[in-house]
Design a protein around this motif. Sequence first.
Motif, short mmCIF file in Angstrom:
data_model
loop_
_atom_site.label_atom_id
_atom_site.label_comp_id
_atom_site.label_asym_id
_atom_site.label_seq_id
_atom_site.Cartn_x
_atom_site.Cartn_y
_atom_site.Cartn_z
N ARG A 49 40.12 63.07 25.17
CA ARG A 49 40.25 63.96 24.02
C ARG A 49 41.37 63.48 23.10
O ARG A 49 42.34 62.86 23.55
CB ARG A 49 40.57 65.39 24.47
CG ARG A 49 39.49 66.03 25.31
CD ARG A 49 38.29 66.46 24.47
NE ARG A 49 37.24 67.00 25.31
CZ ARG A 49 37.19 68.27 25.73
NH1 ARG A 49 38.16 69.11 25.40
NH2 ARG A 49 36.20 68.68 26.49
N GLU A 51 44.12 65.16 21.20
CA GLU A 51 44.78 66.46 21.14
C GLU A 51 45.03 66.85 19.69
O GLU A 51 45.65 66.11 18.93
CB GLU A 51 46.11 66.41 21.90
CG GLU A 51 46.84 67.74 21.90
CD GLU A 51 48.16 67.66 22.64
OE1 GLU A 51 48.91 68.63 22.62
OE2 GLU A 51 48.45 66.60 23.23
N GLN A 269 44.47 72.26 11.22
CA GLN A 269 44.31 71.57 12.50
C GLN A 269 43.92 70.13 12.21
O GLN A 269 42.86 69.85 11.69
CB GLN A 269 43.24 72.23 13.37
CG GLN A 269 43.02 71.51 14.70
CD GLN A 269 42.11 72.26 15.64
OE1 GLN A 269 42.42 73.35 16.09
NE2 GLN A 269 40.96 71.67 15.94
N THR A 271 43.09 66.24 13.39
CA THR A 271 42.45 65.56 14.51
C THR A 271 42.75 64.08 14.44
O THR A 271 42.13 63.34 13.66
CB THR A 271 40.92 65.79 14.48
OG1 THR A 271 40.64 67.19 14.43
CG2 THR A 271 40.27 65.19 15.72
N SER A 275 43.08 58.95 21.13
CA SER A 275 42.73 59.86 22.21
C SER A 275 43.42 59.43 23.50
O SER A 275 43.94 58.33 23.61
CB SER A 275 41.22 59.91 22.42
OG SER A 275 40.73 58.64 22.79
N TYR A 278 42.68 63.30 29.98
CA TYR A 278 43.19 64.57 30.47
C TYR A 278 42.40 64.97 31.71
O TYR A 278 41.22 64.63 31.85
CB TYR A 278 43.01 65.68 29.42
CG TYR A 278 43.87 65.53 28.19
CD1 TYR A 278 45.14 66.09 28.13
CD2 TYR A 278 43.40 64.84 27.08
CE1 TYR A 278 45.92 65.96 26.99
CE2 TYR A 278 44.17 64.71 25.94
CZ TYR A 278 45.44 65.28 25.90
OH TYR A 278 46.21 65.14 24.78
N LEU A 280 40.75 68.13 33.32
CA LEU A 280 40.28 69.41 32.82
C LEU A 280 39.98 70.33 34.00
O LEU A 280 39.22 69.98 34.91
CB LEU A 280 39.05 69.21 31.96
CG LEU A 280 38.46 70.45 31.27
CD1 LEU A 280 37.92 70.10 29.89
CD2 LEU A 280 37.36 71.08 32.12
N TYR A 315 47.00 71.37 26.48
CA TYR A 315 46.64 72.46 25.58
C TYR A 315 45.41 73.18 26.11
O TYR A 315 44.71 72.69 26.99
CB TYR A 315 46.41 71.97 24.15
CG TYR A 315 45.28 70.98 23.97
CD1 TYR A 315 44.02 71.40 23.55
CD2 TYR A 315 45.47 69.62 24.20
CE1 TYR A 315 42.99 70.51 23.38
CE2 TYR A 315 44.44 68.71 24.01
CZ TYR A 315 43.20 69.16 23.61
OH TYR A 315 42.17 68.27 23.43
N ASP A 317 41.66 74.73 25.87
CA ASP A 317 40.38 74.36 25.27
C ASP A 317 39.36 75.40 25.72
O ASP A 317 38.65 75.20 26.71
CB ASP A 317 39.99 72.95 25.68
CG ASP A 317 38.69 72.51 25.03
OD1 ASP A 317 38.28 73.12 24.02
OD2 ASP A 317 38.06 71.55 25.53
N GLY A 318 39.30 76.52 25.01
CA GLY A 318 38.41 77.59 25.40
C GLY A 318 38.87 78.20 26.72
O GLY A 318 40.00 78.64 26.88
N ASN A 320 39.13 76.52 29.46
CA ASN A 320 39.67 75.45 30.28
C ASN A 320 41.06 75.05 29.80
O ASN A 320 41.47 75.38 28.67
CB ASN A 320 38.76 74.21 30.23
CG ASN A 320 37.39 74.49 30.82
OD1 ASN A 320 37.28 75.08 31.89
ND2 ASN A 320 36.34 74.08 30.12
N LEU A 322 43.57 71.56 29.55
CA LEU A 322 43.66 70.12 29.68
C LEU A 322 45.07 69.76 30.13
O LEU A 322 46.05 70.15 29.50
CB LEU A 322 43.33 69.42 28.36
CG LEU A 322 41.81 69.33 28.08
CD1 LEU A 322 41.33 70.62 27.40
CD2 LEU A 322 41.48 68.14 27.21
#
Length: 353
Positions: A49, A51, A269, A271, A275, A278, A280, A315, A317-318, A320, A322
Amino acid sequence: MNYLLTLSLALLIWACGSKAEAPNQTAATDNLNETVVPVRLAPVQVVQRAEPIRVSGLLSSAEEARLSFKIGGIINRTYVEEGQTVRKGQLLATLDLTEINAQVNQAELAAEKSERDLSRVKALYADTAATLEQMQNATTGSRLARQNLTVAQFNRSYAQIRSSVDGTVTRKLMTDGELAAPGAPVFMVLGNRPNDWVVRVGVSDKDWARLRLGNRATVTLDAYLGQVFRGVVTELAGAADPMNKLYEVEIRIDPGKVRFAPGLFAKVQLTPDQSRSYALVPVEAIVEGNGQEGFVYVLTPDRRGVRKQPIQIGYLDGSNVLLTNGLANTREVVTAGSAFLTEESKVKVMGTK
């Protein structure tokens, strides 16, 4: 950001812990002397990912002018007010010219005198009554006087402020009768060209190093709840601001058909292209989350007990989390039932989520 992450994790862990899948919400017993906690496991996934970087700032125009007088003086008159729309070249303010005109007159008189002196020396030099040095000095004096006159006339022509862009006066910092210093801003004018809107934000050196020109961004405005605007990084500061030690990043935004105005509060935000890997895991696996640190429970080799494993939180993620560190060579973590565990607990695996 750490405070928000801590609060989010605390709420999610509490909510998930309250729904832990322990049969009848009580621990089972294998015999009279040993309590066994039923648990479920979740696999540890490794993902790639980028972040996101979350920052905020104010909407403004890419064309931002800080207008000032070239020379100092008393402001004679200002012709516009805050919020007023102006055109490029429009007169905005003038200085009192009394002192400035006197300086121009002095320069004109000095130039006339130097021309007369030069003419006399030329005549004397022709009659061999003046030396070559005197002739050269008179010539130089005449040229200096003409240059001083040019400077005085130039300064008088800039004893006024004219708008350098088509835009809106967002700030009027001085008014009639005030003493303006050379270069001190009197007006702030933002351009109003369509599709020319930016948000300028400050990021840390760590985040600045991850960004590149052209990186994508999503922007939300408090004025337009529920709408998401697309943006792109167009400028990256080459040095940190000496006041707040942050690096300024400019994000150009496409307003589409929405009406923008300077000063709207924006949440951005970013991006980055860069990457990283991570681990998860579900958020309910995290116990004792505090900022970017926390713990998870993993099974002991005999799968009858558990041990606490420290982890580093990247951070949310919904549903989940990471993780940046802590689960190397770990394939499963405890989820349901983790709220009832200690390192002395005996466990019974009821399944995998």
